[in-house]
Design a protein around this motif. Structure first.
Motif, PDB file in Angstrom:
ATOM      1  N   GLU A  73      62.392  65.370  54.749  1.00  0.00           N
ATOM      2  CA  GLU A  73      63.170  64.612  53.879  1.00  0.00           C
ATOM      3  C   GLU A  73      62.311  63.589  52.719  1.00  0.00           C
ATOM      4  OE1 GLU A  73      63.025  64.555  57.085  1.00  0.00           O
ATOM      5  OE2 GLU A  73      64.942  65.400  57.548  1.00  0.00           O
ATOM      6  N   LYS A  74      61.236  63.592  53.005  1.00  0.00           N
ATOM      7  CA  LYS A  74      60.274  62.907  52.033  1.00  0.00           C
ATOM      8  C   LYS A  74      59.836  63.995  50.957  1.00  0.00           C
ATOM      9  CE  LYS A  74      59.566  59.199  55.095  1.00  0.00           C
ATOM     10  NZ  LYS A  74      58.697  58.305  55.937  1.00  0.00           N
ATOM     11  N   GLY A  75      59.776  65.253  51.348  1.00  0.00           N
ATOM     12  CA  GLY A  75      59.226  66.147  50.495  1.00  0.00           C
ATOM     13  C   GLY A  75      57.900  66.698  50.950  1.00  0.00           C
ATOM     14  N   GLU A  76      57.492  66.231  52.109  1.00  0.00           N
ATOM     15  CA  GLU A  76      55.905  66.497  52.464  1.00  0.00           C
ATOM     16  C   GLU A  76      56.239  67.979  53.703  1.00  0.00           C
ATOM     17  OE1 GLU A  76      53.352  64.716  51.931  1.00  0.00           O
ATOM     18  OE2 GLU A  76      54.710  63.539  50.757  1.00  0.00           O
ATOM     19  N   TYR A  77      55.221  68.552  53.351  1.00  0.00           N
ATOM     20  CA  TYR A  77      55.111  70.029  54.055  1.00  0.00           C
ATOM     21  C   TYR A  77      54.206  69.910  55.107  1.00  0.00           C
ATOM     22  CZ  TYR A  77      57.788  72.088  50.687  1.00  0.00           C
ATOM     23  OH  TYR A  77      58.966  72.381  49.841  1.00  0.00           O
ATOM     24  N   GLY A  95      55.121  75.580  61.642  1.00  0.00           N
ATOM     25  CA  GLY A  95      55.590  74.235  61.359  1.00  0.00           C
ATOM     26  C   GLY A  95      56.807  74.292  60.116  1.00  0.00           C
ATOM     27  N   GLN A  96      56.414  74.985  59.094  1.00  0.00           N
ATOM     28  CA  GLN A  96      57.145  75.018  58.006  1.00  0.00           C
ATOM     29  C   GLN A  96      58.662  75.608  58.297  1.00  0.00           C
ATOM     30  OE1 GLN A  96      55.934  75.746  54.262  1.00  0.00           O
ATOM     31  NE2 GLN A  96      54.208  74.458  54.347  1.00  0.00           N
ATOM     32  N   VAL A  97      58.507  76.912  58.904  1.00  0.00           N
ATOM     33  CA  VAL A  97      59.709  77.426  59.316  1.00  0.00           C
ATOM     34  C   VAL A  97      60.530  76.872  60.133  1.00  0.00           C
ATOM     35  CG1 VAL A  97      60.350  79.387  60.846  1.00  0.00           C
ATOM     36  CG2 VAL A  97      58.757  79.807  58.926  1.00  0.00           C
ATOM     37  N   GLY A  98      59.758  75.865  61.214  1.00  0.00           N
ATOM     38  CA  GLY A  98      60.714  75.085  62.169  1.00  0.00           C
ATOM     39  C   GLY A  98      61.378  74.012  61.318  1.00  0.00           C
ATOM     40  N   THR A  99      60.909  73.476  60.423  1.00  0.00           N
ATOM     41  CA  THR A  99      61.497  72.249  59.446  1.00  0.00           C
ATOM     42  C   THR A  99      62.683  72.969  58.757  1.00  0.00           C
ATOM     43  OG1 THR A  99      59.259  71.046  59.277  1.00  0.00           O
ATOM     44  CG2 THR A  99      61.122  70.820  57.668  1.00  0.00           C
ATOM     45  N   ALA A 100      62.428  74.079  58.311  1.00  0.00           N
ATOM     46  CA  ALA A 100      63.338  74.797  57.403  1.00  0.00           C
ATOM     47  C   ALA A 100      64.551  75.190  58.285  1.00  0.00           C
ATOM     48  CB  ALA A 100      62.777  76.058  56.658  1.00  0.00           C
ATOM     49  N   LEU A 101      64.306  75.693  59.552  1.00  0.00           N
ATOM     50  CA  LEU A 101      65.402  76.055  60.418  1.00  0.00           C
ATOM     51  C   LEU A 101      66.281  74.707  60.926  1.00  0.00           C
ATOM     52  CD1 LEU A 101      63.801  78.646  62.580  1.00  0.00           C
ATOM     53  CD2 LEU A 101      65.504  79.072  60.903  1.00  0.00           C
ATOM     54  N   LYS A 102      65.635  73.456  60.962  1.00  0.00           N
ATOM     55  CA  LYS A 102      66.221  72.223  61.314  1.00  0.00           C
ATOM     56  C   LYS A 102      67.211  71.883  60.336  1.00  0.00           C
ATOM     57  CE  LYS A 102      62.981  70.635  64.493  1.00  0.00           C
ATOM     58  NZ  LYS A 102      61.325  69.973  64.949  1.00  0.00           N
ATOM     59  N   ARG A 103      66.477  72.132  58.843  1.00  0.00           N
ATOM     60  CA  ARG A 103      67.355  71.856  57.939  1.00  0.00           C
ATOM     61  C   ARG A 103      68.633  72.606  57.836  1.00  0.00           C
ATOM     62  NH1 ARG A 103      64.761  68.844  53.558  1.00  0.00           N
ATOM     63  NH2 ARG A 103      66.042  70.020  52.088  1.00  0.00           N
ATOM     64  N   ILE A 104      68.529  73.867  58.159  1.00  0.00           N
ATOM     65  CA  ILE A 104      69.751  74.818  58.019  1.00  0.00           C
ATOM     66  C   ILE A 104      70.674  74.142  59.304  1.00  0.00           C
ATOM     67  CG2 ILE A 104      70.327  77.157  58.919  1.00  0.00           C
ATOM     68  CD1 ILE A 104      67.554  77.733  57.455  1.00  0.00           C
ATOM     69  N   VAL A 105      70.141  73.900  60.175  1.00  0.00           N
ATOM     70  CA  VAL A 105      71.092  73.398  61.393  1.00  0.00           C
ATOM     71  C   VAL A 105      71.834  72.095  61.013  1.00  0.00           C
ATOM     72  CG1 VAL A 105      71.180  72.573  63.811  1.00  0.00           C
ATOM     73  CG2 VAL A 105      69.958  74.513  63.334  1.00  0.00           C
ATOM     74  N   ARG A 106      70.982  71.454  60.448  1.00  0.00           N
ATOM     75  CA  ARG A 106      71.746  70.265  59.577  1.00  0.00           C
ATOM     76  C   ARG A 106      72.818  70.407  58.590  1.00  0.00           C
ATOM     77  NH1 ARG A 106      69.619  64.746  57.930  1.00  0.00           N
ATOM     78  NH2 ARG A 106      71.280  63.545  57.714  1.00  0.00           N
ATOM     79  N   LEU A 107      72.393  71.479  57.653  1.00  0.00           N
ATOM     80  CA  LEU A 107      73.444  71.713  56.658  1.00  0.00           C
ATOM     81  C   LEU A 107      74.719  72.319  57.287  1.00  0.00           C
ATOM     82  CD1 LEU A 107      70.981  72.901  53.881  1.00  0.00           C
ATOM     83  CD2 LEU A 107      72.577  70.533  53.920  1.00  0.00           C
ATOM     84  N   LEU A 108      74.503  73.143  58.388  1.00  0.00           N
ATOM     85  CA  LEU A 108      75.578  73.735  58.754  1.00  0.00           C
ATOM     86  C   LEU A 108      76.572  72.866  59.609  1.00  0.00           C
ATOM     87  CD1 LEU A 108      73.999  77.012  60.173  1.00  0.00           C
ATOM     88  CD2 LEU A 108      75.576  77.010  58.360  1.00  0.00           C
ATOM     89  N   ALA A 109      75.990  71.773  60.115  1.00  0.00           N
ATOM     90  CA  ALA A 109      76.660  70.777  61.015  1.00  0.00           C
ATOM     91  C   ALA A 109      77.617  69.975  59.883  1.00  0.00           C
ATOM     92  CB  ALA A 109      75.707  69.785  61.588  1.00  0.00           C
TER      93      ALA A 109
END
Length: 132
Positions: free
Chosen positions: A38-42, A48-62
């Motif tokens: 959320e802060k633009g940090e990687y 780790g990056q794939v995990g973050t991307a997948l969490k973002r996807i789940v959040r957007l789907l919700a």
């Protein structure tokens, strides 16, 4: 949704060859999600990056009233084959944590780079939610 799997083909690991959607509903199309938080940090690693991307996807789907079970297509853009192969177990764990046992059709591409040079992965999603 019905998964396309000819009986004489071996079952793919981690994805499906295709799906058929034959009911009324709504489509959800997400822009490519990178591993930035959320802060633009990687995180420094591919898993780790794939995990973050997948969490973002789940959040957007919700946000759209959907979940991982509604994903009908993923397109992955990765910056390193060797990092992806080395991160296999971590990516698998991130997948199980976020997408569970859903294995939609997927395309994976290795590319020279993404807009943010810190990004190692970007994942696009198409989802479908059938009418109730």
């Amino acid at each position: 949704m019905r998964i396309l799997q000819p009986t004489d083909w071996s079952k793919p690991r981690g994805f499906s060859h295709g799906v058929v959607v034959e009911v009324p509903g709504r489509w959800i199309v997400l822009a490519g999600q990178t591993g930035g938080d959320e802060k633009g940090e990687y995180l420094p690693d591919m898993a780790g990056q794939v995990g973050t991307a997948l969490k973002r996807i789940v959040r957007l789907l919700a946000e759209a009233g959907a979940g991982p079970e509604h994903i009908v297509r993923l397109t992955w853009y990765l910056t390193s084959r060797s990092e992806y192969e080395a991160a296999g177990s971590g990516i698998g764990a991130a997948w199980r944590e976020t997408l569970g046992k859903n294995f939609p059709p997927s395309t994976l591409l290795y590319i020279d780079g993404l807009v943010d040079i810190r990004a190692k992965a970007e994942i696009e999603v198409t989802a479908f939610v059938p009418d109730k």
